[in-house]
Write a protein that holds these residues in place. Structure first.
Motif, PDB file in Angstrom:
ATOM      1  N   ALA A 145     128.893  50.650  76.854  1.00 47.24           N
ATOM      2  CA  ALA A 145     128.154  51.261  76.211  1.00 47.24           C
ATOM      3  C   ALA A 145     128.114  49.673  75.176  1.00 47.24           C
ATOM      4  O   ALA A 145     128.901  48.887  75.350  1.00 47.24           O
ATOM      5  N   TYR A 146     127.445  49.428  74.018  1.00 43.64           N
ATOM      6  CA  TYR A 146     127.090  48.319  73.160  1.00 43.64           C
ATOM      7  C   TYR A 146     128.073  48.630  71.738  1.00 43.64           C
ATOM      8  O   TYR A 146     128.280  49.317  71.902  1.00 43.64           O
ATOM      9  N   PRO A 147     128.999  47.771  71.571  1.00 38.04           N
ATOM     10  CA  PRO A 147     129.219  47.546  69.794  1.00 38.04           C
ATOM     11  C   PRO A 147     128.926  48.772  68.898  1.00 38.04           C
ATOM     12  O   PRO A 147     129.328  49.934  68.652  1.00 38.04           O
ATOM     13  N   ILE A 148     127.338  48.454  68.591  1.00 39.73           N
ATOM     14  CA  ILE A 148     126.407  49.882  67.807  1.00 39.73           C
ATOM     15  C   ILE A 148     127.205  51.304  68.223  1.00 39.73           C
ATOM     16  O   ILE A 148     126.707  52.227  67.017  1.00 39.73           O
ATOM     17  N   GLN A 149     127.379  51.626  69.607  1.00 36.11           N
ATOM     18  CA  GLN A 149     127.503  52.816  69.912  1.00 36.11           C
ATOM     19  C   GLN A 149     128.747  53.158  70.131  1.00 36.11           C
ATOM     20  O   GLN A 149     129.301  54.337  69.801  1.00 36.11           O
ATOM     21  N   LEU A 150     130.033  52.358  68.796  1.00 26.85           N
ATOM     22  CA  LEU A 150     130.820  52.849  68.596  1.00 26.85           C
ATOM     23  C   LEU A 150     131.626  53.002  67.324  1.00 26.85           C
ATOM     24  O   LEU A 150     131.046  53.069  66.376  1.00 26.85           O
ATOM     25  N   SER A 151     132.851  54.260  67.229  1.00 24.73           N
ATOM     26  CA  SER A 151     133.016  54.368  65.907  1.00 24.73           C
ATOM     27  C   SER A 151     133.730  53.546  65.642  1.00 24.73           C
ATOM     28  O   SER A 151     134.299  51.925  66.119  1.00 24.73           O
TER      29      SER A 151
END
Length: 253
Positions: A145-151
Protein backbone atom coordinates in the motif's frame (compact mmCIF):
# COMPACT_ATOMS: atom_id res chain seq x y z
CA UNK A 1 18.71 -1.12 34.03
CA UNK A 2 22.40 -0.44 33.54
CA UNK A 3 24.47 2.62 34.26
CA UNK A 4 26.18 2.27 30.91
CA UNK A 5 26.03 5.83 29.57
CA UNK A 6 24.90 5.85 25.96
CA UNK A 7 24.50 9.63 25.60
CA UNK A 8 25.98 12.29 27.87
CA UNK A 9 24.57 15.79 27.43
CA UNK A 10 26.68 18.51 29.04
CA UNK A 11 25.59 22.13 29.49
CA UNK A 12 23.65 22.12 26.22
CA UNK A 13 22.57 25.53 24.96
CA UNK A 14 20.60 26.61 21.92
CA UNK A 15 20.08 30.34 21.45
CA UNK A 16 18.24 32.22 18.72
CA UNK A 17 18.45 35.92 17.84
CA UNK A 18 21.72 36.36 19.68
CA UNK A 19 20.83 35.38 23.21
CA UNK A 20 17.30 36.77 23.22
CA UNK A 21 15.61 33.38 22.83
CA UNK A 22 17.09 30.61 24.94
CA UNK A 23 15.48 27.42 23.60
CA UNK A 24 17.95 25.39 25.67
CA UNK A 25 19.70 27.02 28.57
CA UNK A 26 22.34 24.71 30.02
CA UNK A 27 20.82 21.19 30.01
CA UNK A 28 22.96 18.41 31.50
CA UNK A 29 21.76 14.80 31.64
CA UNK A 30 23.01 11.25 31.05
CA UNK A 31 20.96 8.75 29.06
CA UNK A 32 21.85 5.16 29.96
CA UNK A 33 21.44 2.06 27.82
CA UNK A 34 17.99 0.63 28.39
CA UNK A 35 16.54 3.90 29.68
CA UNK A 36 13.04 4.85 28.65
CA UNK A 37 13.40 8.57 29.28
CA UNK A 38 10.23 10.60 28.93
CA UNK A 39 10.52 14.37 28.54
CA UNK A 40 7.52 16.42 29.67
CA UNK A 41 6.81 20.10 30.08
CA UNK A 42 4.69 22.97 28.74
CA UNK A 43 4.73 23.96 25.07
CA UNK A 44 7.80 25.99 24.19
CA UNK A 45 9.84 24.54 27.06
CA UNK A 46 12.61 23.24 24.80
CA UNK A 47 11.62 19.57 24.81
CA UNK A 48 11.69 19.06 21.03
CA UNK A 49 14.80 21.23 20.66
CA UNK A 50 16.52 19.00 23.23
CA UNK A 51 15.46 15.83 21.41
CA UNK A 52 16.42 17.13 17.97
CA UNK A 53 19.79 18.25 19.31
CA UNK A 54 20.66 14.67 20.26
CA UNK A 55 21.23 13.79 16.59
CA UNK A 56 22.15 17.35 15.58
CA UNK A 57 18.97 18.07 13.63
CA UNK A 58 19.29 21.18 15.79
CA UNK A 59 22.91 22.30 16.06
CA UNK A 60 23.59 23.49 19.61
CA UNK A 61 24.99 26.94 20.31
CA UNK A 62 27.21 25.50 23.05
CA UNK A 63 27.73 22.40 25.14
CA UNK A 64 28.56 18.82 24.19
CA UNK A 65 26.72 15.64 23.27
CA UNK A 66 28.82 12.51 23.78
CA UNK A 67 27.23 9.57 21.98
CA UNK A 68 28.87 6.18 22.48
CA UNK A 69 32.07 7.89 23.59
CA UNK A 70 32.28 10.43 20.74
CA UNK A 71 31.48 14.14 21.12
CA UNK A 72 29.30 14.59 18.04
CA UNK A 73 29.22 18.37 18.43
CA UNK A 74 32.88 18.51 17.40
CA UNK A 75 34.03 18.89 13.79
CA UNK A 76 36.57 16.09 14.21
CA UNK A 77 36.40 12.63 15.72
CA UNK A 78 38.86 11.19 18.27
CA UNK A 79 41.06 9.99 15.38
CA UNK A 80 41.48 13.57 14.13
CA UNK A 81 39.44 12.92 10.99
CA UNK A 82 36.33 14.85 10.01
CA UNK A 83 33.40 13.62 12.09
CA UNK A 84 30.83 11.75 10.01
CA UNK A 85 27.59 12.74 11.72
CA UNK A 86 25.55 10.57 9.33
CA UNK A 87 27.36 7.52 10.66
CA UNK A 88 26.22 8.38 14.18
CA UNK A 89 22.70 9.25 13.03
CA UNK A 90 22.37 5.73 11.62
CA UNK A 91 22.48 4.49 15.21
CA UNK A 92 19.72 6.88 16.28
CA UNK A 93 16.21 6.08 15.08
CA UNK A 94 13.98 9.17 14.85
CA UNK A 95 10.20 9.19 14.82
CA UNK A 96 8.51 12.52 14.13
CA UNK A 97 5.08 13.93 14.80
CA UNK A 98 4.09 13.78 11.12
CA UNK A 99 5.41 10.37 10.03
CA UNK A 100 7.65 11.72 7.19
CA UNK A 101 6.93 8.74 4.93
CA UNK A 102 7.66 9.15 1.23
CA UNK A 103 4.19 9.41 -0.41
CA UNK A 104 5.32 8.11 -3.83
CA UNK A 105 6.73 4.87 -2.37
CA UNK A 106 4.95 1.79 -1.05
CA UNK A 107 5.28 0.95 2.62
CA UNK A 108 7.82 -1.77 1.76
CA UNK A 109 9.85 0.67 -0.34
CA UNK A 110 9.76 3.21 2.51
CA UNK A 111 11.05 0.50 4.85
CA UNK A 112 13.90 -0.76 2.69
CA UNK A 113 15.23 2.52 1.26
CA UNK A 114 17.64 3.43 4.08
CA UNK A 115 19.00 -0.06 4.84
CA UNK A 116 19.74 -0.60 1.12
CA UNK A 117 21.04 2.89 0.28
CA UNK A 118 22.82 3.75 3.52
CA UNK A 119 23.91 0.42 4.97
CA UNK A 120 24.26 -1.49 1.68
CA UNK A 121 21.98 -4.27 2.88
CA UNK A 122 21.02 -6.54 -0.06
CA UNK A 123 17.49 -5.78 -1.30
CA UNK A 124 16.13 -9.27 -0.58
CA UNK A 125 17.51 -9.22 2.96
CA UNK A 126 16.12 -5.71 3.58
CA UNK A 127 12.67 -6.78 2.34
CA UNK A 128 12.67 -9.90 4.54
CA UNK A 129 13.55 -7.81 7.61
CA UNK A 130 10.98 -5.14 6.67
CA UNK A 131 8.20 -7.72 6.35
CA UNK A 132 9.14 -9.20 9.73
CA UNK A 133 8.95 -5.75 11.31
CA UNK A 134 5.64 -4.95 9.61
CA UNK A 135 4.24 -8.24 10.85
CA UNK A 136 5.30 -7.29 14.34
CA UNK A 137 3.06 -4.20 14.24
CA UNK A 138 0.23 -5.96 12.42
CA UNK A 139 0.79 -4.31 9.04
CA UNK A 140 2.43 -6.98 6.90
CA UNK A 141 -0.68 -7.08 4.69
CA UNK A 142 -0.17 -3.36 3.91
CA UNK A 143 3.37 -3.74 2.52
CA UNK A 144 2.30 -2.85 -1.04
CA UNK A 145 0.00 0.00 0.00
CA UNK A 146 0.96 3.67 -0.25
CA UNK A 147 1.00 5.99 2.79
CA UNK A 148 -2.16 7.79 1.62
CA UNK A 149 -4.04 4.48 2.00
CA UNK A 150 -3.14 4.16 5.69
CA UNK A 151 -4.67 5.73 8.79
CA UNK A 152 -2.58 8.07 10.93
CA UNK A 153 -1.99 5.36 13.51
CA UNK A 154 -0.88 2.91 10.83
CA UNK A 155 1.49 5.48 9.31
CA UNK A 156 3.08 6.13 12.68
CA UNK A 157 3.52 2.40 13.33
CA UNK A 158 5.25 2.16 9.95
CA UNK A 159 7.44 5.15 10.84
CA UNK A 160 8.52 3.39 14.04
CA UNK A 161 9.43 0.09 12.34
CA UNK A 162 11.10 1.99 9.48
CA UNK A 163 13.43 3.50 12.09
CA UNK A 164 13.92 0.04 13.65
CA UNK A 165 14.95 -1.38 10.26
CA UNK A 166 18.25 0.47 10.66
CA UNK A 167 18.88 -1.43 13.93
CA UNK A 168 19.54 1.74 15.96
CA UNK A 169 21.05 1.84 19.44
CA UNK A 170 18.54 4.46 20.60
CA UNK A 171 15.10 5.59 19.42
CA UNK A 172 14.09 9.26 19.61
CA UNK A 173 10.37 10.05 19.56
CA UNK A 174 9.22 13.65 19.02
CA UNK A 175 5.60 13.79 20.19
CA UNK A 176 4.75 10.66 18.18
CA UNK A 177 1.03 10.69 19.04
CA UNK A 178 0.18 14.41 18.98
CA UNK A 179 -0.93 14.42 15.32
CA UNK A 180 -3.17 11.37 15.77
CA UNK A 181 -6.88 11.08 16.41
CA UNK A 182 -7.44 10.01 20.04
CA UNK A 183 -8.60 6.50 19.09
CA UNK A 184 -5.33 5.85 17.23
CA UNK A 185 -3.01 6.90 20.04
CA UNK A 186 -3.27 3.55 21.84
CA UNK A 187 -2.05 1.46 18.91
CA UNK A 188 1.13 3.55 18.62
CA UNK A 189 1.79 3.55 22.37
CA UNK A 190 1.38 -0.24 22.37
CA UNK A 191 4.27 -0.57 19.90
CA UNK A 192 6.39 1.73 22.08
CA UNK A 193 5.51 -0.27 25.21
CA UNK A 194 6.66 -3.43 23.44
CA UNK A 195 9.98 -1.78 22.50
CA UNK A 196 10.49 -0.68 26.10
CA UNK A 197 9.86 -4.23 27.33
CA UNK A 198 12.54 -5.47 24.93
CA UNK A 199 15.09 -3.08 26.41
CA UNK A 200 15.32 -0.52 23.58
CA UNK A 201 16.84 2.75 24.79
CA UNK A 202 14.25 5.44 24.12
CA UNK A 203 13.93 9.20 24.60
CA UNK A 204 10.30 10.26 24.23
CA UNK A 205 8.92 13.80 24.13
CA UNK A 206 5.21 13.39 24.81
CA UNK A 207 2.05 14.87 26.29
CA UNK A 208 0.83 11.36 27.19
CA UNK A 209 1.23 11.43 30.96
CA UNK A 210 -0.18 7.92 31.33
CA UNK A 211 2.57 6.58 29.08
CA UNK A 212 5.22 8.56 30.98
CA UNK A 213 3.97 7.17 34.26
CA UNK A 214 3.57 3.59 33.12
CA UNK A 215 6.44 2.98 30.69
CA UNK A 216 9.18 5.49 31.50
CA UNK A 217 11.85 4.65 34.03
CA UNK A 218 13.05 8.27 34.10
CA UNK A 219 11.06 11.45 33.59
CA UNK A 220 12.57 14.86 32.79
CA UNK A 221 10.57 18.03 33.35
CA UNK A 222 11.61 21.01 31.25
CA UNK A 223 10.46 24.62 31.28
CA UNK A 224 12.01 27.76 29.77
CA UNK A 225 14.80 25.77 28.17
CA UNK A 226 15.98 24.36 31.49
CA UNK A 227 15.83 20.90 33.01
CA UNK A 228 14.06 21.73 36.27
CA UNK A 229 13.47 18.27 37.73
CA UNK A 230 14.20 14.65 36.91
CA UNK A 231 13.39 11.42 38.64
CA UNK A 232 11.40 8.21 38.57
CA UNK A 233 7.75 8.41 37.44
CA UNK A 234 6.72 7.92 41.06
CA UNK A 235 8.91 10.82 42.24
CA UNK A 236 7.86 13.17 39.44
CA UNK A 237 4.12 12.47 39.46
CA UNK A 238 3.49 11.69 43.13
CA UNK A 239 6.12 13.81 44.90
CA UNK A 240 6.98 16.77 42.62
CA UNK A 241 9.36 19.25 44.24
CA UNK A 242 9.68 22.12 41.77
CA UNK A 243 6.81 24.67 41.91
CA UNK A 244 6.73 24.84 38.07
CA UNK A 245 6.32 21.07 37.90
CA UNK A 246 3.60 21.13 40.57
CA UNK A 247 1.75 23.80 38.60
CA UNK A 248 2.18 21.90 35.31
CA UNK A 249 0.89 18.64 36.76
CA UNK A 250 -2.12 20.39 38.33
CA UNK A 251 -3.16 21.41 34.79
CA UNK A 252 -2.50 18.16 32.90
CA UNK A 253 -3.45 15.41 35.34
Amino acid sequence: MTNDKLIQVKDLKKYYKGERIKALDGVTVDINRGDVMVVIGPSGSGKSTFLRSLNLLEVPTAGSIIFEGVDITQKKGPDGKKLDIDLHRQKMGMVFQHFNLFPHMTILQNMTLAPVQVKNVPQAEAEKKALELLERVGLKDRADAYPIQLSGGQKQRVAIVRALAMEPDVMLFDEPTSALDPEMVGEVLDVMRELAREGMTMVVVTHEMGFAREVGNRVLFMADGKLLEEGSPDAIFNHPQNPRLQDFLSKVL
